[in-house]
Scaffold this active site. Structure first.
Site, PDB file in Angstrom:
ATOM      1  CE1 TYR A 189      -3.886  -1.816   5.535  1.00 46.22           C
ATOM      2  CE2 TYR A 189      -3.296   0.401   4.839  1.00 46.22           C
ATOM      3  CZ  TYR A 189      -3.716  -0.885   4.537  1.00 46.22           C
ATOM      4  OH  TYR A 189      -3.959  -1.231   3.231  1.00 46.22           O
ATOM      5  CB  SER A 194      -0.858  -0.006   1.271  1.00 44.79           C
ATOM      6  OG  SER A 194      -1.549   1.219   1.404  1.00 44.79           O
TER       7      SER A 194
HETATM    8  N1  LIG Z   1      -8.851  -0.764  -0.712  1.00 44.42           N
HETATM    9  C1  LIG Z   1      -7.811   0.044  -0.622  1.00 44.42           C
HETATM   10  O1  LIG Z   1      -7.936   1.294  -0.624  1.00 44.42           O
HETATM   11  C2  LIG Z   1      -6.417  -0.534  -0.557  1.00 44.42           C
HETATM   12  C3  LIG Z   1      -5.332   0.317  -0.814  1.00 44.42           C
HETATM   13  C4  LIG Z   1      -4.037  -0.175  -0.747  1.00 44.42           C
HETATM   14  C5  LIG Z   1      -3.834  -1.503  -0.443  1.00 44.42           C
HETATM   15  N2  LIG Z   1      -4.883  -2.328  -0.184  1.00 44.42           N
HETATM   16  C6  LIG Z   1      -4.595  -3.720   0.153  1.00 44.42           C
HETATM   17  O2  LIG Z   1      -5.207  -4.570  -0.790  1.00 44.42           O
HETATM   18  C7  LIG Z   1      -5.530  -5.820  -0.177  1.00 44.42           C
HETATM   19  C8  LIG Z   1      -6.981  -6.157  -0.459  1.00 44.42           C
HETATM   20  O3  LIG Z   1      -7.791  -5.104   0.025  1.00 44.42           O
HETATM   21  P1  LIG Z   1      -9.308  -4.904  -0.435  1.00 44.42           P
HETATM   22  O4  LIG Z   1      -9.516  -3.449  -0.520  1.00 44.42           O
HETATM   23  O5  LIG Z   1      -9.624  -5.770  -1.594  1.00 44.42           O
HETATM   24  O6  LIG Z   1     -10.055  -5.441   0.898  1.00 44.42           O
HETATM   25  P2  LIG Z   1     -11.455  -6.191   1.100  1.00 44.42           P
HETATM   26  O7  LIG Z   1     -12.427  -5.853   0.023  1.00 44.42           O
HETATM   27  O8  LIG Z   1     -11.815  -5.936   2.527  1.00 44.42           O
HETATM   28  O9  LIG Z   1     -11.045  -7.738   0.931  1.00 44.42           O
HETATM   29  C9  LIG Z   1     -10.153  -8.325   1.839  1.00 44.42           C
HETATM   30  C10 LIG Z   1      -9.965  -9.785   1.487  1.00 44.42           C
HETATM   31  O10 LIG Z   1      -9.042 -10.336   2.444  1.00 44.42           O
HETATM   32  C11 LIG Z   1      -9.631 -11.500   3.016  1.00 44.42           C
HETATM   33  N3  LIG Z   1      -9.138 -11.689   4.374  1.00 44.42           N
HETATM   34  C12 LIG Z   1      -9.251 -10.868   5.445  1.00 44.42           C
HETATM   35  N4  LIG Z   1      -8.649 -11.431   6.523  1.00 44.42           N
HETATM   36  C13 LIG Z   1      -8.142 -12.634   6.099  1.00 44.42           C
HETATM   37  C14 LIG Z   1      -7.417 -13.658   6.721  1.00 44.42           C
HETATM   38  N5  LIG Z   1      -7.063 -13.613   8.015  1.00 44.42           N
HETATM   39  N6  LIG Z   1      -7.069 -14.732   5.977  1.00 44.42           N
HETATM   40  C15 LIG Z   1      -7.415 -14.818   4.679  1.00 44.42           C
HETATM   41  N7  LIG Z   1      -8.105 -13.884   4.029  1.00 44.42           N
HETATM   42  C16 LIG Z   1      -8.468 -12.790   4.743  1.00 44.42           C
HETATM   43  C17 LIG Z   1     -11.134 -11.319   2.897  1.00 44.42           C
HETATM   44  O11 LIG Z   1     -11.749 -12.589   2.780  1.00 44.42           O
HETATM   45  P3  LIG Z   1     -12.702 -13.280   3.878  1.00 44.42           P
HETATM   46  O12 LIG Z   1     -13.450 -12.196   4.607  1.00 44.42           O
HETATM   47  O13 LIG Z   1     -13.572 -14.150   3.034  1.00 44.42           O
HETATM   48  O14 LIG Z   1     -11.777 -14.053   4.752  1.00 44.42           O
HETATM   49  C18 LIG Z   1     -11.259 -10.571   1.569  1.00 44.42           C
HETATM   50  O15 LIG Z   1     -11.304 -11.479   0.494  1.00 44.42           O
HETATM   51  C19 LIG Z   1      -5.185  -5.659   1.310  1.00 44.42           C
HETATM   52  O16 LIG Z   1      -3.927  -6.217   1.562  1.00 44.42           O
HETATM   53  C20 LIG Z   1      -5.150  -4.144   1.502  1.00 44.42           C
HETATM   54  O17 LIG Z   1      -4.317  -3.772   2.569  1.00 44.42           O
HETATM   55  C21 LIG Z   1      -6.176  -1.866  -0.243  1.00 44.42           C
END
Ligand SMILES: NC(=O)c1ccc[n+]([C@@H]2O[C@H](COP(=O)([O-])OP(=O)(O)OC[C@H]3O[C@@H](n4cnc5c(N)ncnc54)[C@H](OP(=O)(O)O)[C@@H]3O)[C@@H](O)[C@H]2O)c1
Length: 238
Positions: free
Chosen positions: A153, A140
């Protein structure tokens, strides 16, 4: 192009799901995962329907080393090996340092950082067996820009950036490329649970999937080891 076998952690929704969909669209064989096997299997079925690739679902809580080992072993059993691991599972719980619950601190470090270690450790011998591969860590911009409320975070993503660079140096001579993809704000509902239609300026999950697809198209001699991607026109701060 030989179809790739890819494992994507946390791919039941958001960025992980978009990456899984994009790889199936490329014709790859993909393992979708999330904490509940049922959710992973449902998503795998949904994204397999349009083809031409194929997805299967395996439950894996990345906080649990045994489940990470089982995720990789299960992938090898289903598809005969592993070429690409996308460490995407992550969570954000935001509070000022003295208001942060210990369990929220632990959950972020154990998911965003430890989970990458457990899955990568399990996958690397299989990547080596295939003669190389790719590990893509979804970091990120919070891995180099701190903000109030982000102590856990920021720490997890800062740590992940350092870890990715060390992994890249550990593994490059084995033919394994390691990249840290560092998005800015993506409209997935991360942290809140629901994407917000008024956040049209944000990146989409598909934008990040595009980065992964483009990365995998690089020739073997080239290794983009760190990629920052941000919204081109965020709202201006007062
Ligand atoms: N959205 C943003 O603005 C943003 C920006 C920069 C980086 N990121 C990074 O991108 C990645 C994905 O984010 P997103 O925005 O797609 O989030 P999201 O929509 O909340 O999805 C998160 C995913 O992670 C899974 N997850 C959560 N805890 C877990 C665990 N303990 N073991 C296995 N799976 C787990 C969830 O699946 P289940 O609930 O089914 O377990 C879900 O599929 C993250 O690493 C986040 O830090 C996001």
């Amino acid at each position: 192009m030989t179809p790739t076998v890819a494992v994507i952690t946390g791919s039941t929704r958001g960025i992980g799901r978009a990456i899984a969909e994009a790889l199936v669209r490329r014709g790859d064989r993909v393992v979708v995962s999330g904490r509940k096997a049922k959710d992973a299997q449902r998503v795998a079925k949904e994204i397999t329907a349009p083809g031409p690739g194929e997805a299967r679902g395996i439950g894996c809580d990345v906080q649990k080393p045994i489940q990470c080992q089982a995720l990789i072993a299960g992938t090898v059993e289903l598809f005969g090996g592993v070429d690409v691991l996308v460490n995407n599972a992550g969570l954000g719980r935001f509070a000022r340092i003295h208001e942060m619950k210990s369990e929220d601190w632990d959950a972020q470090i154990r998911t965003n950082l430890d989970g990458v270690f457990h899955c990568s450790k399990a996958a690397v011998p299989h990547l080596i067996e295939r003669g190389g591969g790719w590990i893509i860590n979804i970091g990120s911009l919070a891995g180099r820009n701190a903000f109030s409320g982000g102590a856990a975070y920021n720490a997890s993503k800062w740590g992940l950036l350092g870890m990715s660079e060390a992994m890249m140096l550990d593994l490059r001579q084995e033919g394994i490329r390691v990249t840290c993809v560092m998005p800015g704000s993506v409209n997935t509902g991360f942290g809140s649970g629901v994407p917000d239609p008024s956040d049209g300026w944000k990146l989409t999950a598909e934008d990040i999937a595009q980065v992964v697809v483009d990365l995998l198209a690089f020739p073997p001699r080239a290794l983009p080891s760190k990629i920052e991607i941000r919204p081109s026109r965020p709202p201006q701060k007062e």
